[in-house]
Scaffold this motif. Sequence first.
Motif, mmCIF file in Angstrom:
data_model
loop_
_atom_site.group_PDB
_atom_site.id
_atom_site.type_symbol
_atom_site.label_atom_id
_atom_site.label_comp_id
_atom_site.label_asym_id
_atom_site.label_seq_id
_atom_site.Cartn_x
_atom_site.Cartn_y
_atom_site.Cartn_z
ATOM 1 N N PHE A 139 0.688 -1.224 -0.017
ATOM 2 C CA PHE A 139 -0.062 -0.013 -0.123
ATOM 3 C C PHE A 139 0.810 1.138 0.040
ATOM 4 N N LEU A 140 1.714 1.191 0.858
ATOM 5 C CA LEU A 140 2.652 2.498 0.920
ATOM 6 C C LEU A 140 3.600 2.749 -0.414
ATOM 7 N N LEU A 141 3.993 1.393 -0.813
ATOM 8 C CA LEU A 141 4.746 1.617 -2.308
ATOM 9 C C LEU A 141 3.637 1.990 -3.183
ATOM 10 N N TRP A 142 2.367 1.952 -3.309
ATOM 11 C CA TRP A 142 1.488 2.281 -4.257
ATOM 12 C C TRP A 142 1.287 3.737 -3.976
ATOM 13 N N VAL A 143 1.064 4.163 -2.802
ATOM 14 C CA VAL A 143 0.708 5.627 -2.627
ATOM 15 C C VAL A 143 1.896 6.443 -2.978
ATOM 16 N N THR A 144 3.327 5.944 -2.724
ATOM 17 C CA THR A 144 4.491 6.398 -3.082
ATOM 18 C C THR A 144 4.648 6.589 -4.584
ATOM 19 N N GLY A 145 4.274 5.686 -5.363
ATOM 20 C CA GLY A 145 4.328 5.743 -6.765
ATOM 21 C C GLY A 145 3.222 6.858 -7.169
ATOM 22 N N GLY A 146 2.272 6.955 -6.536
ATOM 23 C CA GLY A 146 1.020 7.840 -7.108
ATOM 24 C C GLY A 146 2.023 9.397 -6.765
ATOM 25 N N ALA A 147 2.621 9.619 -5.534
ATOM 26 C CA ALA A 147 3.195 11.038 -5.396
ATOM 27 C C ALA A 147 4.406 10.890 -6.066
ATOM 28 N N LEU A 148 5.107 9.980 -6.547
ATOM 29 C CA LEU A 148 6.104 10.221 -7.700
ATOM 30 C C LEU A 148 5.463 10.893 -9.042
ATOM 31 N N GLY A 149 4.398 9.978 -9.393
ATOM 32 C CA GLY A 149 3.684 10.313 -10.737
ATOM 33 C C GLY A 149 3.173 11.820 -10.665
ATOM 34 N N ASP A 150 2.742 12.211 -9.584
ATOM 35 C CA ASP A 150 2.170 13.692 -9.537
ATOM 36 C C ASP A 150 3.410 14.568 -9.822
ATOM 37 N N ARG A 151 4.527 14.508 -8.991
ATOM 38 C CA ARG A 151 5.683 15.384 -9.195
ATOM 39 C C ARG A 151 6.245 15.165 -10.462
ATOM 40 N N VAL A 152 6.382 14.046 -11.201
ATOM 41 C CA VAL A 152 6.717 14.004 -12.537
ATOM 42 C C VAL A 152 6.114 14.627 -13.699
ATOM 43 N N ARG A 153 4.663 14.932 -13.200
ATOM 44 C CA ARG A 153 3.864 15.344 -14.173
ATOM 45 C C ARG A 153 3.892 16.921 -13.954
ATOM 46 N N GLU A 154 4.030 17.487 -12.732
ATOM 47 C CA GLU A 154 4.224 18.815 -12.544
ATOM 48 C C GLU A 154 5.500 19.294 -12.995
ATOM 49 N N LEU A 155 6.585 18.434 -13.215
ATOM 50 C CA LEU A 155 7.831 18.890 -13.521
ATOM 51 C C LEU A 155 7.504 18.860 -15.073
ATOM 52 N N ASN A 156 7.034 17.992 -15.832
ATOM 53 C CA ASN A 156 6.729 18.160 -17.139
ATOM 54 C C ASN A 156 5.648 19.143 -17.725
ATOM 55 N N THR A 157 4.950 19.687 -16.866
ATOM 56 C CA THR A 157 3.930 20.635 -17.357
ATOM 57 C C THR A 157 4.139 21.895 -17.012
ATOM 58 N N GLY A 158 4.972 22.187 -15.914
ATOM 59 C CA GLY A 158 5.388 23.234 -15.213
ATOM 60 C C GLY A 158 6.138 24.221 -16.071
ATOM 61 N N GLU A 159 6.229 25.610 -15.829
ATOM 62 C CA GLU A 159 7.228 26.281 -16.367
ATOM 63 C C GLU A 159 7.269 27.643 -15.501
ATOM 64 N N ASP A 160 8.184 28.395 -15.866
ATOM 65 C CA ASP A 160 8.617 29.699 -15.018
ATOM 66 C C ASP A 160 7.450 30.617 -15.417
ATOM 67 N N VAL A 161 6.995 31.350 -14.471
ATOM 68 C CA VAL A 161 6.086 32.284 -14.835
ATOM 69 C C VAL A 161 6.321 33.789 -13.946
ATOM 70 N N THR A 162 5.252 34.524 -14.071
ATOM 71 C CA THR A 162 5.632 35.762 -13.455
ATOM 72 C C THR A 162 4.468 36.062 -12.595
ATOM 73 N N VAL A 163 4.744 36.369 -11.149
ATOM 74 C CA VAL A 163 3.841 36.862 -10.264
ATOM 75 C C VAL A 163 2.979 37.991 -10.912
ATOM 76 N N THR A 164 1.703 37.838 -10.803
ATOM 77 C CA THR A 164 1.100 39.232 -11.159
ATOM 78 C C THR A 164 0.383 39.924 -9.891
ATOM 79 N N ALA A 165 -0.090 39.096 -8.905
ATOM 80 C CA ALA A 165 -0.830 39.494 -8.035
ATOM 81 C C ALA A 165 -0.446 38.569 -6.496
ATOM 82 N N VAL A 166 -0.342 39.383 -5.292
ATOM 83 C CA VAL A 166 -0.216 38.554 -3.995
ATOM 84 C C VAL A 166 -1.512 39.039 -3.231
ATOM 85 N N SER A 167 -2.368 38.111 -3.041
ATOM 86 C CA SER A 167 -3.542 38.489 -2.389
ATOM 87 C C SER A 167 -3.603 38.332 -0.829
#
Length: 126
Positions: A10-38
């Motif tokens: 179970f822990l290995l499955w959860v870890t695999g999901g967390a790993l997949g989320d991080r890989v997805r974010e690294l693949n789809t993310g980019e450097d952006v400019t902050v326009t507002a801080v609320s």
Amino acid sequence: MLLGGIPLVFLLWVTGGALGDRVRELNTGEDVTVTAVSGCVEEGPPMSGRFPYCETGWRFDDGRTGQGRIDGERVAEGDRIFAGDGFAYRSKTSRVLSLVVVALVGLVLFGMLIGLGVLYRRLRGK
């Protein structure tokens, strides 16, 4: 003895999901400019589990916009952060380090599962 491996799987499955989320974010993310801080919330008392964060808006280089919460340090308008649709982090480096930590935890859990299997086979053979 074999049932002891179920929580590890179970822990290995959860870890695999967390790993997949991080890989997805690294693949789809980019450097952006902050326009507002609320608003930023400072950290709470020790052991409260409350970490500092800021609610921000950002603009992608292609003109799209996004908004969300950035955990960690304060940010200001004009700062460059690492973000994507639905997530934002102070830098790409923090995501890479998080990916490495999760991968190491996954390897340790996988090693423990293999060790349990070997131990089971050795005890069963006697």
